[in-house]
Structures are given as structure tokens and as C-alpha cells.
Design an enzyme around this catalytic site. Sequence first.
Site, PDB file in Angstrom:
ATOM      1  N   THR A 103     -48.301  -3.328  32.123  1.00  0.00           N
ATOM      2  CA  THR A 103     -47.204  -4.046  32.766  1.00  0.00           C
ATOM      3  C   THR A 103     -46.310  -4.600  31.656  1.00  0.00           C
ATOM      4  O   THR A 103     -46.533  -4.338  30.466  1.00  0.00           O
ATOM      5  CB  THR A 103     -47.730  -5.234  33.597  1.00  0.00           C
ATOM      6  OG1 THR A 103     -48.228  -6.242  32.700  1.00  0.00           O
ATOM      7  CG2 THR A 103     -48.844  -4.815  34.540  1.00  0.00           C
ATOM      8  N   GLU A 149     -53.236  -0.939  20.414  1.00  0.00           N
ATOM      9  CA  GLU A 149     -52.497  -0.062  19.502  1.00  0.00           C
ATOM     10  C   GLU A 149     -51.052   0.154  19.934  1.00  0.00           C
ATOM     11  O   GLU A 149     -50.121   0.120  19.130  1.00  0.00           O
ATOM     12  CB  GLU A 149     -53.212   1.294  19.425  1.00  0.00           C
ATOM     13  CG  GLU A 149     -52.622   2.233  18.417  1.00  0.00           C
ATOM     14  CD  GLU A 149     -52.640   1.622  17.023  1.00  0.00           C
ATOM     15  OE1 GLU A 149     -53.722   1.461  16.456  1.00  0.00           O
ATOM     16  OE2 GLU A 149     -51.553   1.282  16.512  1.00  0.00           O
ATOM     17  N   ALA A 154     -45.796   2.131  19.506  1.00  0.00           N
ATOM     18  CA  ALA A 154     -46.260   3.048  20.573  1.00  0.00           C
ATOM     19  C   ALA A 154     -47.474   3.846  20.099  1.00  0.00           C
ATOM     20  O   ALA A 154     -48.516   3.268  19.828  1.00  0.00           O
ATOM     21  CB  ALA A 154     -45.123   3.942  21.062  1.00  0.00           C
ATOM     22  N   GLU A 211     -32.310  -1.502  27.419  1.00  0.00           N
ATOM     23  CA  GLU A 211     -32.556  -2.099  28.732  1.00  0.00           C
ATOM     24  C   GLU A 211     -31.205  -2.146  29.452  1.00  0.00           C
ATOM     25  O   GLU A 211     -30.155  -2.032  28.811  1.00  0.00           O
ATOM     26  CB  GLU A 211     -33.100  -3.525  28.548  1.00  0.00           C
ATOM     27  CG  GLU A 211     -34.462  -3.601  27.862  1.00  0.00           C
ATOM     28  CD  GLU A 211     -35.574  -2.962  28.677  1.00  0.00           C
ATOM     29  OE1 GLU A 211     -35.514  -3.031  29.928  1.00  0.00           O
ATOM     30  OE2 GLU A 211     -36.490  -2.379  28.083  1.00  0.00           O
ATOM     31  N   LYS A 226     -43.519  -7.861  18.154  1.00  0.00           N
ATOM     32  CA  LYS A 226     -44.336  -6.888  17.404  1.00  0.00           C
ATOM     33  C   LYS A 226     -44.727  -7.466  16.038  1.00  0.00           C
ATOM     34  O   LYS A 226     -45.874  -7.318  15.599  1.00  0.00           O
ATOM     35  CB  LYS A 226     -43.566  -5.577  17.241  1.00  0.00           C
ATOM     36  CG  LYS A 226     -43.360  -4.887  18.583  1.00  0.00           C
ATOM     37  CD  LYS A 226     -42.477  -3.660  18.478  1.00  0.00           C
ATOM     38  CE  LYS A 226     -42.218  -3.093  19.867  1.00  0.00           C
ATOM     39  NZ  LYS A 226     -41.292  -1.964  19.893  1.00  0.00           N
TER      40      LYS A 226
END
Length: 357
Positions: A103, A149, A154, A211, A226
Site C-alpha cells: 500500500t 528491499e 525498487a 504523481e 528513502k
Amino acid sequence: MKTIHLIQFGLGGVGRALVQRVLAARDDFEWRYGLRLAYVALCDSRGAAIAPDGFSHAQLQAMMAAKEAGVSLDATEWGYKRGELEDIVDIAGREDAIVIDVTATEETVPALQLALDRGYGAALANKKPLAGPMEIFRGLTSTGRLRYEATVGAGVPVIATLNEAIIPSHDSVARIEGCFSGTLGFLTTGLEEGKAFSGLVTEARALGYTEPDPRDDLGGMDVARKALILARTMGWPLELDQIPVEPLFPPEMAEGSVADFMAALPRLDDVYRKKVDAALAAGKTLRYVATLAGGEASVGLREVARESALGQLRGSDNLVAFHTAVYDATPLVLQGRGAGVHGTAAGVLADIVALAR
Ligand SMILES: NC(=O)c1ccc[n+]([C@@H]2O[C@H](COP(=O)([O-])OP(=O)(O)OC[C@H]3O[C@@H](n4cnc5c(N)ncnc54)[C@H](OP(=O)(O)O)[C@@H]3O)[C@@H](O)[C@H]2O)c1
């Protein structure tokens, strides 16, 4: 044959790609690892679908087709509305269960905590549970049964490189630099080619790289999360608000509608043209970089040497460079596709298999 029961939160682009990947890998994993992956519950924002004995291939395909067509799980024949269920982790869970969070909400934290308390594993592509208070990060990761991970880079194994190569070899990290946004990579390489900032943002939005509100990407918060996850993985107890973040637009453009923002963008063209020219004159180029060094992290537009790994990066690829005591003269560099549902689902599946084994 060992059966692992999967409980998945999220059936958006990544979630559906993951279900398809699990289905495609089933035969291979059975003979290769003696491992059977069985979905027992799927959840979306409105409800859940539960099959205590595991969904069949055909049932999963039917649900994926329904979600693709915009139908929520509660409207399928296996579905329940959100309020009708007690805790999904308790209902669906068994021994050898893994909870998957694909999600984009922090609402999953209690379910993840419960799953870990029950002794299950957890695999995340969702950054938000790990980018909240440090205490929650510690609680979730201290079990050693939560893998994440796909939250950084990604499918590029950034976290595994830290956790399975750098940290256990007692190497010491002097600096980590990374480009962790495909969107911002697309923009900075376009600027280097002499394109106008406003045109690049418009193009990225039209291509679906941003976005719906491009400020969500240009603001840098996703990259900051991140950087925070990387810092915490190294044991640095940082909070998100301790990471300086440089947005690619001035504060006054943070207000107003998306249309207002897009209309105001040409005002920034000159600003970025001058920055690019100054960098090029010094033999450098601009990249949107997360930098971690000395227990601190920051995120922003930086001039980097053109011949460096970061300077050579093109387009929407991600890159991370680990400068460590072992990798001192030449950093350890990982580069590859850092976004997209298939790469992300691949990263999550590798985590599921690592937990299951
Ligand atoms: N896309 C990428 O390239 C990429 C790369 C790396 C990491 N990620 C991360 O992967 C995650 C998923 O990305 P995505 O692109 O698949 O997002 P998405 O398309 O927006 O899908 C999000 C899914 O989560 C569900 N959801 C929302 N609230 C929920 C709740 N409280 N309980 C259960 N389910 C809930 C949504 O339900 P509905 O279907 O009912 O709306 C939807 O199915 C994000 O955290 C993203 O940052 C994505």
C-alpha cells in the site's frame, strides 16, 4: 514441500504485478526451493477477500481482473467490507505466514506489528511504516523478520547490499550518494541536454512519470524517506524532519491548484538554465542526490562531476554509490531501473522467498 501463507495489503499497480509474479513463479519455486506460496488473504482500502485454504490460480486471476476493472475486493464473491472483519492478520494467519505491504499508507503499521508479534514475516514496498517515528522502525525491524528491499531503488538490491554485504563484513561507510527518483533523473538529464524545466515537467506528467500533482515528486519528500530508511538501516537514529530537503520549486508555488502550479512553471526555466550552465562550465552536471555521511542525511540538487557514476547516469535509472573503507578508491555502485511495478514486485518477491527460506 513447505507452504507459506501470504496475506497481502494493497492491490494497486505493484500489488497486482506481485500476485501475477507469484503465480508465474509457483512451479519454479516448488522444485527449486520446495516452497509453495499460497495466498490466504488480500486487502484493499475498502475490504478484504479471504480463503483459509488458499486461493486457486483462477480465483486470483478473477480478483486481479476485478481490481483492474475498478471493482473493490468487498464486491467480489470472497469479499468482506472493512468493518465486518476483526483483525485480518489473526483471521487469515497461520504458522508460516508472511504479510506483504504494497500500500502507500501508514495505516498498515498495527497489522505489521501484530504479524511480527505472531511470529510471521513481513515484506514491504511501502516506505511509510519505516519512515515514521524511529521507535516504530526499531520495533518493526528488530525482529529480523521484516524485509523492505523494494522501498529504496525498487528491484535494485540497495538494502541487501548494506545488510548482507557491507554491514556484516564490518566495512565502514564514509558516504552514500544516490539518485533514487526516476522522475527527477528524467528532469535532470533533460536539463543537461538543454531542455526547459517547464517543458520537462509537463512531459514527465503527460508520460505518467509524476504523481497527478507533480509537486509530490518535485518536493523531494519521497527521496527523503528513502534516505531516512537507508540511514536507519545503518543504525543512524534519524527522524524525517532532521533531513534537509530541497524542493525543486519555491515555497510560494507550494500553494494553489495543480493548474496554477503548471502555469507558473515557465518562471523557473531561467533559474534552472543558469544553474545548468554554471555546472557545465565547471565540468559538472546537476543531479537530484540523497547524501548520507557522518550520521547525517540531506536531499537536494547537487553539482556532480560529469565523469562520476552519478554524472554518467541517464534518464530514469536509479543509482547508489557506497564509499566505504573497503570500496575507497572506487565506490561500490549499483545502477538499474529504480521504479515501475514489475521491478518493485520483483524486489518484494525476492524478500518473500528470503523470509520463507
Ligand atoms: N509504482 C512504483 O514504481 C513503485 C516503486 C517502488 C515502491 N513503490 C511503492 O509501492 C507501494 C504501492 O505502489 P502502487 O503504485 O501499487 O500504489 P497504488 O496503485 O496507489 O496502490 C495502493 C493500494 O493500496 C491499497 N490500500 C490503501 N489503503 C489501504 C489500507 N488501509 N489497507 C489495505 N489496502 C490499502 C489501495 O486500495 P484500493 O485498490 O482500494 O485503492 C491500493 O490497492 C507504494 O508504497 C509505493 O511507494 C512503488
